[in-house]
Design a protein around this motif. Structure first.
Motif, PDB file in Angstrom:
ATOM      1  N   ASN A   8       2.314   0.059  11.296  1.00  0.00           N
ATOM      2  CA  ASN A   8       2.344  -1.008  10.289  1.00  0.00           C
ATOM      3  C   ASN A   8       1.256  -2.033  10.571  1.00  0.00           C
ATOM      4  OD1 ASN A   8       4.029  -0.850   8.133  1.00  0.00           O
ATOM      5  ND2 ASN A   8       5.846  -1.537   9.266  1.00  0.00           N
ATOM      6  N   GLY A   9       0.332  -2.207   9.649  1.00  0.00           N
ATOM      7  CA  GLY A   9      -0.709  -3.218   9.820  1.00  0.00           C
ATOM      8  C   GLY A   9      -1.814  -2.821  10.770  1.00  0.00           C
ATOM      9  N   GLU A  10      -1.775  -1.598  11.300  1.00  0.00           N
ATOM     10  CA  GLU A  10      -2.821  -1.139  12.231  1.00  0.00           C
ATOM     11  C   GLU A  10      -3.820  -0.263  11.479  1.00  0.00           C
ATOM     12  OE1 GLU A  10      -3.021  -2.138  15.301  1.00  0.00           O
ATOM     13  OE2 GLU A  10      -1.046  -3.077  15.467  1.00  0.00           O
ATOM     14  N   SER A  11      -5.008  -0.114  12.086  1.00  0.00           N
ATOM     15  CA  SER A  11      -5.997   0.768  11.485  1.00  0.00           C
ATOM     16  C   SER A  11      -5.903   2.144  12.132  1.00  0.00           C
ATOM     17  CB  SER A  11      -7.394   0.185  11.695  1.00  0.00           C
ATOM     18  OG  SER A  11      -8.336   1.206  11.516  1.00  0.00           O
ATOM     19  N   LYS A  12      -5.851   3.176  11.289  1.00  0.00           N
ATOM     20  CA  LYS A  12      -5.737   4.541  11.809  1.00  0.00           C
ATOM     21  C   LYS A  12      -6.919   4.924  12.687  1.00  0.00           C
ATOM     22  CE  LYS A  12      -2.495   6.751   8.799  1.00  0.00           C
ATOM     23  NZ  LYS A  12      -2.289   7.530   7.599  1.00  0.00           N
ATOM     24  N   LYS A  13      -8.068   4.283  12.420  1.00  0.00           N
ATOM     25  CA  LYS A  13      -9.278   4.601  13.196  1.00  0.00           C
ATOM     26  C   LYS A  13      -9.108   4.201  14.654  1.00  0.00           C
ATOM     27  CE  LYS A  13     -11.937   3.063   9.659  1.00  0.00           C
ATOM     28  NZ  LYS A  13     -12.669   1.913   9.298  1.00  0.00           N
TER      29      LYS A  13
ATOM     30  N   ALA B 291      13.285   4.349   5.297  1.00  0.00           N
ATOM     31  CA  ALA B 291      12.530   5.075   4.268  1.00  0.00           C
ATOM     32  C   ALA B 291      12.981   4.649   2.871  1.00  0.00           C
ATOM     33  CB  ALA B 291      12.700   6.585   4.451  1.00  0.00           C
ATOM     34  N   LEU B 292      14.252   4.290   2.723  1.00  0.00           N
ATOM     35  CA  LEU B 292      14.756   3.902   1.406  1.00  0.00           C
ATOM     36  C   LEU B 292      14.440   2.447   1.054  1.00  0.00           C
ATOM     37  CD1 LEU B 292      18.226   5.734   1.264  1.00  0.00           C
ATOM     38  CD2 LEU B 292      16.092   6.378   0.129  1.00  0.00           C
ATOM     39  N   THR B 293      14.295   1.588   2.063  1.00  0.00           N
ATOM     40  CA  THR B 293      14.060   0.167   1.752  1.00  0.00           C
ATOM     41  C   THR B 293      12.603  -0.246   1.949  1.00  0.00           C
ATOM     42  OG1 THR B 293      14.498  -0.581   4.019  1.00  0.00           O
ATOM     43  CG2 THR B 293      16.387  -0.492   2.495  1.00  0.00           C
ATOM     44  N   TYR B 294      11.791   0.620   2.583  1.00  0.00           N
ATOM     45  CA  TYR B 294      10.398   0.293   2.867  1.00  0.00           C
ATOM     46  C   TYR B 294       9.715  -0.282   1.634  1.00  0.00           C
ATOM     47  CZ  TYR B 294       5.467   0.847   3.901  1.00  0.00           C
ATOM     48  OH  TYR B 294       4.131   0.602   4.085  1.00  0.00           O
ATOM     49  N   PRO B 295       8.927  -1.329   1.743  1.00  0.00           N
ATOM     50  CA  PRO B 295       8.469  -1.986   2.966  1.00  0.00           C
ATOM     51  C   PRO B 295       9.417  -3.060   3.501  1.00  0.00           C
ATOM     52  CG  PRO B 295       7.328  -2.910   1.078  1.00  0.00           C
ATOM     53  CD  PRO B 295       8.257  -1.869   0.555  1.00  0.00           C
TER      54      PRO B 295
END
Ligand code: NAD
Ligand code: MG
Length: 383
Positions: free
Chosen positions: A160-165, A272-276
């Motif tokens: 969450n909030g991170e860069s995949k790179k 998964a149902l309430t995200y985000p």
């Protein structure tokens, strides 16, 4: 109000999903439910949740259920693959929660993606069989695939909030299953009842056997590759018997983020149902003062060759993972019927992988053909 359709509402994940809905009736509405043939439980669920559709894969069970439903309940009863596809792509749903077991969930999930439905995915066999196809389709349609598998939910939360790179590696934790610490010799004659006794989780029969062979972790490595778009050499597995850390991500500055909690599948289902968003619940809270220790060890690939076979299939690419999954589905069934022994599972999977001519970037038709080829090949081998 989020409107949900559930593939596999009578199973371990399906019933826990309904537990989450039951506690949050103001947030979720169940529009459709489905199962293979458990019509008694389906009938109870129909009475309680009043869905507008029910799909029963088995045609005869569908007919039986139709006769059992009281005449004052308005519901459409569907059957077969067509029924599963219909309830996955209904205009009136927002989310498809796929808690069906096996690659049979693939086609309904693809149809849901094509209709732009958010996917809450427990059914890992779908991504193992057709990860590239499913993720490409989801990207094209801007559809979110939200993981329900606890490890993948953990990684998803860590990112969450991170860069995949900036990911250096993904560290999947594994409980080690009921046979952790055993040697190959100890396990040659184990029975299905011993294999079904998982130390930390109560789950369906197929995933319980997969946990005992560590194939479950292998399938999860492949699932992680497609969900998070990382190469297999960046996905590590560590055995963590307490199942408190649900998985971790190491970043390139050496920082590690882990997601923790008491082992309870309702948490990743709810997320998964309430995200985000996150919502309050009454799940057990982790009490650090009562935790004696968290321990970690390397997985034993000699005793549990299925984990290595899963990595191999991923590295070989093409349709190899689809072959691995299909052969495993057949072999787990045979083991559950006492027709083969524990180590026949990896033995015949390897044979099937060896005999396969892979197809690069397969289409759906090629994947379905390959899945069928693998099932037939492995059945012939056993005979
Ligand atoms: P389960 O065996 O308890 O339930 C499976 C469900 O699928 C049942 O409702 C069954 O009726 C339905 N089903 C099976 N074949 C069907 C068919 N042909 N047509 C329609 N419905 C069919 O399984 P489970 O443990 O709930 O696991 C479901 C999926 O979630 C699996 O892919 C598993 O790997 C994954 N998963 C489960 C857990 C867990 O804790 N149980 C955790 C992570 C991931
Ligand atoms: Mg898992």
């Amino acid at each position: 109000m989020k409107k949900i359709s559930i593939l596999g509402s009578t199973g371990s994940i399906g019933t826990q999903t309904l537990d989450v809905v039951r506690k949050n009736r103001d947030k979720f509405e169940v529009v459709a439910i489905s199962a293979n043939s458990s019509i008694n439980l389906l009938l109870e669920q129909i009475k309680e949740f009043k869905p507008r559709y029910v799909a029963v894969y088995n045609e005869n069970s569908a007919k039986e259920l139709k006769e059992m439903i009281p005449s004052d309940i308005k519901i459409e009863v569907l059957s077969g693959m067509e029924g599963l596809i219909t309830i996955s792509s209904l205009d009136e749903i927002d989310v498809l929660l796929t808690a069906i077991v096996g690659m049979i969930g693939l086609v309904p999930t693809l149809e849901a993606i094509k209709k732009g439905k958010t996917i809450a995915l427990a059914n890992k066999e779908t991504l193992v069989t057709a990860g590239q196809l499913v993720m490409e389709e989801a990207k094209k349609r801007n559809v979110a695939i939200l993981p329900v598998d606890s490890e993948h939910s953990a990684i998803f939360q860590c990112l969450n909030g991170e860069s995949k790179k900036e990911i250096e590696s993904i560290i999947l934790t594994a409980s080690g299953g009921p046979f952790r610490g055993k040697s190959k010799n100890d396990l040659i004659n184990v029975t299905k009842n011993e294999a079904l006794k998982h130390p930390n989780w109560s789950m369906g029969r197929k995933i319980s056997i997969d946990s005992s062979t560590l194939m479950n972790k292998g399938l999860e490595v492949i699932e992680a590759k497609w969900l998070f778009d990382v190469n297999s050499d960046k996905i590590d597995v560590v055995v963590h018997p307490q199942s408190i850390i649900h998985s971790m991500v190491q970043f390139l500055d050496s920082s590690i983020i882990a997601q923790m909690g008491c082992p309870d599948m309702k948490l990743p289902i709810q997320y998964a149902l309430t995200y985000p968003e996150r919502i309050l619940n009454d799940f057990e809270r982790l009490d650090f003062s009562k935790l004696s220790s968290l321990t970690f060890e390397k997985p034993d690939l000699n005793t549990f060759p299925c984990l290595k076979l899963a990595y191999d299939s991923l590295n070989m690419g093409g349709t190899y993972s689809a072959v691995l999954n299909a052969a495993n589905e057949v072999l787990v069934n045979e083991f559950l019927e006492d027709k083969i022994k524990f180590y026949d599972i990896p033995y015949y999977i390897e044979k099937t992988l060896d005999a396969h001519n892979s197809i690069e970037k397969p289409t759906l038709e090629e994947i379905l053909y390959t899945d069928n080829w693998s099932r037939e090949f492995v059945k012939k081998c056993i005979k």
